[in-house]
Design an enzyme around this catalytic site. Structure first.
Site, PDB file in Angstrom:
ATOM      1  N   LYS A 147       0.835  -1.210   0.000  1.00  0.00           N
ATOM      2  CA  LYS A 147       0.000   0.000   0.000  1.00  0.00           C
ATOM      3  C   LYS A 147       0.871   1.263   0.000  1.00  0.00           C
ATOM      4  CE  LYS A 147      -2.016  -1.294   3.887  1.00  0.00           C
ATOM      5  NZ  LYS A 147      -1.448  -2.648   4.104  1.00  0.00           N
ATOM      6  N   ARG A 152     -10.558   0.541   8.334  1.00  0.00           N
ATOM      7  CA  ARG A 152     -10.235  -0.876   8.531  1.00  0.00           C
ATOM      8  C   ARG A 152     -11.307  -1.604   9.317  1.00  0.00           C
ATOM      9  NH1 ARG A 152      -3.851  -2.111   8.817  1.00  0.00           N
ATOM     10  NH2 ARG A 152      -3.305  -0.167   7.900  1.00  0.00           N
ATOM     11  N   ARG A 182      11.632  -5.201   5.106  1.00  0.00           N
ATOM     12  CA  ARG A 182      11.318  -3.786   4.861  1.00  0.00           C
ATOM     13  C   ARG A 182      12.172  -2.853   5.718  1.00  0.00           C
ATOM     14  NH1 ARG A 182       5.357  -1.900   5.389  1.00  0.00           N
ATOM     15  NH2 ARG A 182       5.490  -3.333   7.141  1.00  0.00           N
ATOM     16  N   ARG A 210      10.837  -1.339  11.415  1.00  0.00           N
ATOM     17  CA  ARG A 210       9.670  -1.210  12.305  1.00  0.00           C
ATOM     18  C   ARG A 210       9.631  -2.339  13.326  1.00  0.00           C
ATOM     19  NH1 ARG A 210       4.494  -0.099   8.580  1.00  0.00           N
ATOM     20  NH2 ARG A 210       3.536  -1.620   9.977  1.00  0.00           N
ATOM     21  N   ARG A 215      -0.833  -9.326  12.629  1.00  0.00           N
ATOM     22  CA  ARG A 215      -1.449  -8.246  11.829  1.00  0.00           C
ATOM     23  C   ARG A 215      -2.299  -8.838  10.704  1.00  0.00           C
ATOM     24  NH1 ARG A 215       3.992  -5.627  10.576  1.00  0.00           N
ATOM     25  NH2 ARG A 215       2.911  -4.500   8.941  1.00  0.00           N
TER      26      ARG A 215
HETATM   27  P1  AP5 Z   1       4.782  -1.491   1.881  1.00  0.00           P
HETATM   28  O1  AP5 Z   1       4.461  -0.678   0.682  1.00  0.00           O
HETATM   29  O2  AP5 Z   1       5.477  -0.843   3.025  1.00  0.00           O
HETATM   30  O3  AP5 Z   1       3.467  -2.282   2.373  1.00  0.00           O
HETATM   31  P2  AP5 Z   1       2.153  -1.767   3.150  1.00  0.00           P
HETATM   32  O4  AP5 Z   1       0.997  -2.489   2.541  1.00  0.00           O
HETATM   33  O5  AP5 Z   1       2.108  -0.287   3.199  1.00  0.00           O
HETATM   34  O6  AP5 Z   1       2.470  -2.414   4.554  1.00  0.00           O
HETATM   35  P3  AP5 Z   1       2.230  -1.983   6.071  1.00  0.00           P
HETATM   36  O7  AP5 Z   1       2.937  -3.038   6.855  1.00  0.00           O
HETATM   37  O8  AP5 Z   1       2.619  -0.576   6.313  1.00  0.00           O
HETATM   38  O9  AP5 Z   1       0.734  -2.201   6.254  1.00  0.00           O
HETATM   39  P4  AP5 Z   1       0.015  -2.483   7.574  1.00  0.00           P
HETATM   40  O10 AP5 Z   1      -1.363  -2.414   7.117  1.00  0.00           O
HETATM   41  O11 AP5 Z   1       0.379  -3.720   8.277  1.00  0.00           O
HETATM   42  O12 AP5 Z   1       0.591  -1.377   8.542  1.00  0.00           O
HETATM   43  P5  AP5 Z   1       0.138   0.107   8.865  1.00  0.00           P
HETATM   44  O13 AP5 Z   1       1.344   0.913   8.963  1.00  0.00           O
HETATM   45  O14 AP5 Z   1      -0.940   0.553   7.971  1.00  0.00           O
HETATM   46  O15 AP5 Z   1       5.643  -2.752   1.361  1.00  0.00           O
HETATM   47  C1  AP5 Z   1       6.146  -3.710   2.257  1.00  0.00           C
HETATM   48  C2  AP5 Z   1       7.557  -4.159   1.807  1.00  0.00           C
HETATM   49  O16 AP5 Z   1       7.466  -4.844   0.561  1.00  0.00           O
HETATM   50  C3  AP5 Z   1       8.525  -2.984   1.559  1.00  0.00           C
HETATM   51  O17 AP5 Z   1       9.804  -3.362   1.967  1.00  0.00           O
HETATM   52  C4  AP5 Z   1       8.490  -2.765   0.031  1.00  0.00           C
HETATM   53  O18 AP5 Z   1       9.714  -2.268  -0.470  1.00  0.00           O
HETATM   54  C5  AP5 Z   1       8.212  -4.182  -0.467  1.00  0.00           C
HETATM   55  N1  AP5 Z   1       7.371  -4.179  -1.662  1.00  0.00           N
HETATM   56  C6  AP5 Z   1       6.284  -3.380  -1.904  1.00  0.00           C
HETATM   57  N2  AP5 Z   1       5.743  -3.675  -3.103  1.00  0.00           N
HETATM   58  C7  AP5 Z   1       6.499  -4.688  -3.625  1.00  0.00           C
HETATM   59  C8  AP5 Z   1       6.428  -5.449  -4.834  1.00  0.00           C
HETATM   60  N3  AP5 Z   1       5.468  -5.217  -5.746  1.00  0.00           N
HETATM   61  N4  AP5 Z   1       7.355  -6.433  -5.028  1.00  0.00           N
HETATM   62  C9  AP5 Z   1       8.330  -6.672  -4.099  1.00  0.00           C
HETATM   63  N5  AP5 Z   1       8.441  -5.980  -2.933  1.00  0.00           N
HETATM   64  C10 AP5 Z   1       7.527  -5.004  -2.699  1.00  0.00           C
HETATM   65  O19 AP5 Z   1      -0.484  -0.120  10.317  1.00  0.00           O
HETATM   66  C11 AP5 Z   1       0.322  -0.462  11.420  1.00  0.00           C
HETATM   67  C12 AP5 Z   1      -0.548  -0.646  12.649  1.00  0.00           C
HETATM   68  O20 AP5 Z   1      -1.230   0.575  12.961  1.00  0.00           O
HETATM   69  C13 AP5 Z   1      -1.660  -1.693  12.527  1.00  0.00           C
HETATM   70  O21 AP5 Z   1      -1.186  -2.993  12.831  1.00  0.00           O
HETATM   71  C14 AP5 Z   1      -2.655  -1.178  13.578  1.00  0.00           C
HETATM   72  O22 AP5 Z   1      -2.242  -1.520  14.879  1.00  0.00           O
HETATM   73  C15 AP5 Z   1      -2.553   0.324  13.415  1.00  0.00           C
HETATM   74  N6  AP5 Z   1      -3.523   0.873  12.445  1.00  0.00           N
HETATM   75  C16 AP5 Z   1      -3.248   1.305  11.182  1.00  0.00           C
HETATM   76  N7  AP5 Z   1      -4.376   1.718  10.576  1.00  0.00           N
HETATM   77  C17 AP5 Z   1      -5.389   1.541  11.476  1.00  0.00           C
HETATM   78  C18 AP5 Z   1      -6.773   1.764  11.421  1.00  0.00           C
HETATM   79  N8  AP5 Z   1      -7.411   2.250  10.334  1.00  0.00           N
HETATM   80  N9  AP5 Z   1      -7.514   1.465  12.531  1.00  0.00           N
HETATM   81  C19 AP5 Z   1      -6.928   0.974  13.641  1.00  0.00           C
HETATM   82  N10 AP5 Z   1      -5.594   0.723  13.743  1.00  0.00           N
HETATM   83  C20 AP5 Z   1      -4.840   0.998  12.671  1.00  0.00           C
END
Ligand code: AP5
Length: 222
Positions: free
Chosen positions: A18, A94, A129, A158, A169
């Site tokens: 994402k 979410r 990552r 992270r 997660r």
């Molecule tokens: P990346 O682009 O960083 O992936 P992402 O989908 O953004 O992953 P996140 O881990 O950030 O998502 P998440 O939903 O778990 O965490 P969030 O921060 O939102 O890519 C990942 C890796 O793969 C990178 O190294 C990249 O280089 C590589 N990559 C990308 N695309 C690629 C490809 N095509 N091919 C190969 N490699 C690739 O949330 C964290 C926490 O916050 C949650 O657990 C929760 O506790 C809280 N939170 C967040 N949002 C909410 C909400 N709405 N409500 C309540 N709690 C929330």
């Protein structure tokens, strides 16, 4: 005629790409990128009461309670709407209650992108990552390595990017995703995220440019 601002949501399992796609989308389309996870991490880093409370949930891979997240995202989103610019919501909503909170503000997307990536790929992506705290850019030790040794030396990892935490997660994602996709089934599009990032972006770019054309035509004709 001016181009209509786009209103886009992007969802998918942890590490489905994402944030990576949002960097590319925001740069090309000039949308305000609002990442719920980034906003929460900033709050944690600032050591506020909300941040301290949020961290307890984030460490367990659970959703942070609405009273923290909803307020935080709503503020940023309303600022973007006020500036009559487009927005790109990343990792929000979410849960059904978060989707309902947006409905109450009359905020709906024109397109809801769901990135599909198999579970086994997600763990590898997450564990490798890294973030650049200076530019905010996302890297991966194997798939998107840093360009210079100087960047490599300052990358951070992270705390929730361990195999164990990613699995938690992922469980949380699976338990909640259907409630959200049901709310947006009229505008949902699945995109295969298990391809190189440039290929994934080519597909998203096509969807967005077609959408923008359509919206612009509507304005011209209407
Ligand atoms: P990346 O682009 O960083 O992936 P992402 O989908 O953004 O992953 P996140 O881990 O950030 O998502 P998440 O939903 O778990 O965490 P969030 O921060 O939102 O890519 C990942 C890796 O793969 C990178 O190294 C990249 O280089 C590589 N990559 C990308 N695309 C690629 C490809 N095509 N091919 C190969 N490699 C690739 O949330 C964290 C926490 O916050 C949650 O657990 C929760 O506790 C809280 N939170 C967040 N949002 C909410 C909400 N709405 N409500 C309540 N709690 C929330």
């Amino acid at each position: 005629a001016g181009k209509e601002p786009l209103r886009i949501m992007i969802s998918g399992a942890p590490a489905s790409g994402k944030g990576t796609q949002c960097e590319l989308i925001a740069a090309k389309y000039g949308l305000t990128h609002i990442s719920a996870g980034d906003l929460l991490r900033a709050e944690v880093a600032a050591g506020t009461d909300s941040g301290n409370k949020a961290q307890e949930y984030m460490q367990k891979g659970m959703l942070v309670p609405d009273e923290i997240v909803v307020t935080m995202v709503k503020k940023k989103l309303l600022e973007a709407v006020d500036q009559s610019g487009g927005w790109l919501l990343d990792g929000y909503p979410r849960s059904l209650s978060q989707a309902e909170a947006l409905d109450a503000l009359n905020i709906r997307p024109q397109l809801f992108i769901l990135l599909d990536v198999p579970d086994e790929v997600l763990v590898q992506r997450s564990v490798g990552r890294r973030y650049d705290p200076v530019t905010g850019k996302i890297y991966h030790l194997m798939y998107a390595p840093p360009e210079t040794p100087e960047i490599a030396a300052r990358l951070t990892h992270r705390l929730d990017d361990t195999e164990e935490k990613v699995k938690l997660r992922l469980q949380t994602h699976k338990a909640n995703v259907a409630a959200v996709t049901d709310s947006y089934k009229d505008v949902i599009t699945h995109v295969d995220g298990d391809r190189p990032k440039a290929e994934v972006f080519t597909e998203i770019d096509k969807l967005l440019s077609e959408l923008q054309e359509g919206e612009t035509n509507k304005v011209v004709i209407g």
